[in-house]
Design an enzyme around this catalytic site. Structure first.
Site, mmCIF file in Angstrom:
data_model
loop_
_atom_site.group_PDB
_atom_site.id
_atom_site.type_symbol
_atom_site.label_atom_id
_atom_site.label_comp_id
_atom_site.label_asym_id
_atom_site.label_seq_id
_atom_site.Cartn_x
_atom_site.Cartn_y
_atom_site.Cartn_z
ATOM 1 N N ARG A 37 0.828 -1.218 0.000
ATOM 2 C CA ARG A 37 0.000 0.000 0.000
ATOM 3 C C ARG A 37 0.859 1.263 0.000
ATOM 4 O O ARG A 37 0.456 2.281 -0.570
ATOM 5 C CB ARG A 37 -0.953 -0.001 1.195
ATOM 6 C CG ARG A 37 -2.137 -0.920 0.964
ATOM 7 C CD ARG A 37 -3.075 -0.951 2.133
ATOM 8 N NE ARG A 37 -4.319 -1.625 1.762
ATOM 9 C CZ ARG A 37 -5.292 -1.927 2.611
ATOM 10 N NH1 ARG A 37 -5.162 -1.627 3.898
ATOM 11 N NH2 ARG A 37 -6.390 -2.525 2.178
ATOM 12 N N LYS A 198 -17.562 -18.509 2.533
ATOM 13 C CA LYS A 198 -18.988 -18.415 2.823
ATOM 14 C C LYS A 198 -19.800 -17.634 1.810
ATOM 15 O O LYS A 198 -19.423 -16.527 1.425
ATOM 16 C CB LYS A 198 -19.161 -17.747 4.181
ATOM 17 C CG LYS A 198 -18.662 -18.611 5.311
ATOM 18 C CD LYS A 198 -18.898 -17.916 6.629
ATOM 19 C CE LYS A 198 -18.734 -18.909 7.769
ATOM 20 N NZ LYS A 198 -18.872 -18.231 9.052
ATOM 21 N N GLY A 355 -8.694 -8.970 0.169
ATOM 22 C CA GLY A 355 -7.586 -9.403 1.033
ATOM 23 C C GLY A 355 -7.003 -10.774 0.730
ATOM 24 O O GLY A 355 -5.839 -10.910 0.357
ATOM 25 N N GLY A 378 -12.125 -4.513 1.629
ATOM 26 C CA GLY A 378 -13.556 -4.200 1.718
ATOM 27 C C GLY A 378 -14.061 -3.317 0.583
ATOM 28 O O GLY A 378 -15.166 -3.529 0.074
HETATM 29 C C1 3PG Z 1 -8.571 -1.676 4.883
HETATM 30 O O1 3PG Z 1 -7.566 -2.051 5.479
HETATM 31 O O2 3PG Z 1 -9.358 -2.456 4.310
HETATM 32 C C2 3PG Z 1 -8.818 -0.206 4.771
HETATM 33 O O3 3PG Z 1 -7.715 0.513 5.205
HETATM 34 C C3 3PG Z 1 -10.051 0.181 5.538
HETATM 35 O O4 3PG Z 1 -9.902 -0.121 6.889
HETATM 36 P P1 3PG Z 1 -11.198 -0.362 7.786
HETATM 37 O O5 3PG Z 1 -11.799 -1.663 7.331
HETATM 38 O O6 3PG Z 1 -10.730 -0.392 9.202
HETATM 39 O O7 3PG Z 1 -12.133 0.788 7.503
HETATM 40 MG MG MG Z 2 -11.140 -3.740 6.105
#
Ligand code: 3PG
Ligand code: MG
Length: 398
Positions: A37, A198, A355, A378
């Site tokens: 990142r 899931k 992820g 996310g």
């Molecule tokens: C992540 O790591 O997915 C982003 O930085 C967002 O973080 P968060 O899910 O804590 O909002």
């Molecule tokens: Mg996250």
């Protein structure tokens, strides 16, 4: 990409430029263990600094819930940022008010300053007007280079963009261009490979994709619930019997919009989920009662690869099997290698994110060969769900 203002449109020299980056990086033994990142935002930081802007970095780290917290201080990340961008990075112990203002006042053109974790203030996650105003006061322009935090409507991702001239940074721009090429106006056929444990975590993804793509390959534990929905017994496998109706609804919707649903025809089973557990391949409809499905089998891999061969565009999220434990990484690695090969040799546009997906592609040694690998977890999923991303929408012009 006329919909967003980019750095090409910004007059940066001598300006105080607030740049939202995602420095929510994994740490091990007090050190950054994966700087992907940071590397992603380095071009934006360096471009602004090279053009004579004063770069003021805004970022969150962890989930401190509005309270200062030493373990979640960005002071632990400053050195890694400096090492990646190849220039000194100063640090301010707060992101608003006197400490931040003094640090900004001392900057010269081309300097880089990192402000403390925005989530140390409750106003960040509440997207509080006063907090966004206090942030905006520190700069002349705002650049968002944190696609992976764009699903959050927070002060530093959304509120501030309404208060200053706002631009997409280079990493944000690349993410948006890649995503647009994958689902916005893709070259067809579009094939989506969606895996993971899931169905419950990806219902909205599957529903959205079933109306957009030409084939939806379902793998991982999720596929077991779909097999159940088709009346196939899955033994001791991970599955969500409560979601059988949901799976049927998704299959019916896909059928209606001409999207092929691709499920495993053979599977690798074992009696327990353990490294090196004795495993064998059986037909998907012949899973013994005392066995569990841990990967898709060779015929299924060939089918997935056949779909990848037909595709002009591939969207990938989630592993096809229990890839953390060998040999159950076989299908994920094989299909990832095949997609990488088609990208290199056949002009496949391959876009992956989320992820676990990034770890799986790293494991397969293929992350550099995909057309684009998102830095987002996310946010990538919410995009696959077709949901609006507040941090992106606020950057849209007109
Ligand atoms: C992540 O790591 O997915 C982003 O930085 C967002 O973080 P968060 O899910 O804590 O909002
Ligand atoms: Mg996250």
């Amino acid at each position: 990409m006329t919909a967003f203002r980019t750095l090409d449109d910004a007059d940066l020299a001598g300006k105080r430029v607030l740049v939202r980056v995602d420095l929510n990086v994994p740490m091990a033994d007090g050190k950054v263990s994966d700087d992907t990142r940071i590397r992603a935002v380095a071009p934006t930081i360096n471009e602004i600094a090279d053009k004579g802007g004063r770069v003021i970095l805004l970022a969150h780290f962890g989930r401190p819930k509005g309270q200062p917290n030493d373990a979640m201080s960005l002071k632990h990340i400053v050195r890694a940022v400096g090492a990646v961008i190849g220039r000194p990075v100063a640090f301010a112990v707060d992101c608003i008010d006197a400490d931040a203002e003094a640090a900004v006042a001392g900057m010269r053109d081309g300097d880089v300053l990192l402000l403390e974790n925005t989530r140390f203030h409750a106003g960040e996650e509440k997207n509080d007007e006063a907090f966004a105003t206090a942030l905006a006061k520190l700069g002349d322009l705002y650049v968002n280079d944190a696609f992976s935090a764009a699903h959050r409507a927070h002060g530093s991702t959304e509120g501030i963009a309404r208060k200053l001239p706002a631009y997409a940074g280079r990493s944000m721009q690349r993410e948006l261009e890649a995503l647009e090429s994958a689902l916005g106006k893709p070259e067809r056929p579009v094939v989506a490979v969606i895996g993971g444990a899931k169905v419950s975590s990806k219902i909205d993804v599957l529903e959205n994709l079933s109306s957009k793509v030409d084939a939806l390959v379902i793998g991982g534990g999720m596929a077991n619930t779909f097999l159940l929905a088709k009346g196939v017994a899955v033994g001791k496998s991970l599955a969500e019997p409560d979601l059988v109706e949901t799976a049927r609804r998704i299959m019916a919707a896909a059928d209606k919009s001409g999207c092929a649903i691709v499920l495993p025809v053979d599977v690798v089973v074992a009696s327990e989920f353990k490294a090196g557990a004795a495993s064998r391949t059986v037909d998907a409809n012949a899973v013994p009662d005392d066995q569990m499905i841990l990967d898709i089998g060779p015929k299924s891999i060939a089918t997935v690869n056949g779909w990848i061969d037909k595709a002009k565009t591939l969207v990938w999220n989630g592993p096809l099997g229990a890839f953390e434990v060998p040999p159950f990484d076989t299908a994920t690695v094989a299909a990832a290698k095949h997609a990488a090969e088609r990208t290199r040799t056949a002009g496949l546009n391959s876009v992956a994110g989320g992820g676990e997906t990034v770890s799986a592609l790293h494991l397969a040694g293929t992350s550099d060969d995909f057309s684009f690998v998102s830095t987002a977890g996310g946010a990538f999923l919410e995009w696959l769900e077709g949901k609006p991303l507040p941090g992106v929408d606020v950057l849209r012009q007109g």
